[in-house]
Design a protein around this motif. Structure first.
Motif: not given
Length: 258
Positions: A150-151, A106-107, A93-95, A112-114
């Motif tokens: 952005i993600a 942040t977006d 899970e991110v964001g 980066l995490k995706v």
């Protein structure tokens, strides 16, 4: 019947220490999922390995509540995607809005995490959502489109198909949140899917699963999954007890069969 599985998942957030998490996982392992339901549970980092081991032979997937974008390094207090992967999780899970609000997510860092999740064959569960102010001024759809675009920056169409989105209005989550009307959520999901189709094409947009989360309960879960563009639900406190989670899964399964 739906053309693709219906997702029903829950995050335990900062609840359930290892002993309680193991007990909950053992109860979940006894639940038989209907064939058209995909389900996951996201425990705290301290219990990912235990919960993954207990649920290894079950249809439940296990996730992590966050990840760092680097694979290793001097990042005190952080957890990397390789660590999550080796612990047995398949989703990250991110964001989440709590991360965005309290921990400066942040977006750009979500993106980066995706990318980190994708590098290690983890499914990103990308949380997006409008604030009460966004909702008041009628910019919900613009906010969701920006966060999603952005993600997903830098991902191929094939990678994008593997992503899960969770639309969680900030004004709808938490103990004091109010559940969004199913037709409002349907409209938000449909518009987001249309936006994704403009970028990646209609086929890819249809393949992306968009879940709804925000004050979901046994009483309202079925109303959401009846909507065309709601591919599942992401539940908080209403699903923390395994028996309650099972009841919500059954309600969704019955409703989506109609």
């Amino acid at each position: 019947m739906r053309s693709k599985p219906l997702w029903v998942g829950t995050s335990w957030k900062m609840n359930k220490a290892p002993r309680e998490a193991r007990q909950a996982a053992e109860a979940l392992a006894e639940i038989a999922l209907p064939s058209h339901i995909s389900s996951f549970v996201i425990p705290p980092f301290t219990s990912i390995a235990d919960v993954s081991r207990i649920l290894d032979k079950s249809p439940f997937q296990v996730g992590a509540q966050n990840t760092h974008w680097e694979d290793e390094g001097a990042w005190t207090g952080e957890i990397s995607a390789p660590m999550i992967k080796e612990s047995g999780a398949t989703i990250v899970e991110v964001g989440h809005s709590e991360r965005r609000t309290h921990f400066n997510e942040t977006d750009a860092t979500v993106n980066l995490k995706v990318a980190a999740a994708m590098r290690h064959d983890l499914t990103p569960l990308i949380c997006i959502g409008d604030t009460a102010e966004d909702h008041h001024f009628g910019v919900t759809h613009e906010t969701l489109a920006r966060q999603a675009r952005i993600a997903l920056h830098g991902l191929t169409s094939e990678q994008v198909k593997k992503v899960l989105f969770a639309y969680e209005p900030v004004w709808a989550i938490g103990a004091k949140g109010r559940a969004a009307a199913p037709d409002f959520v349907q409209d938000a999901h449909a518009r987001l899917r249309h936006h994704l189709a403009d970028i990646y094409g209609a086929e890819t947009a249809r393949a992306i699963n968009i879940l709804y989360g925000g004050s979901v309960s046994l009483q309202n879960a079925a109303h959401y999954v009846r909507q065309k563009d709601i591919d599942g639900i992401f539940i908080g406190r209403a699903a923390w007890a395994p028996k309650d989670f099972a009841a919500i899964i059954d309600a969704c399964a019955a409703s989506s069969n109609r």
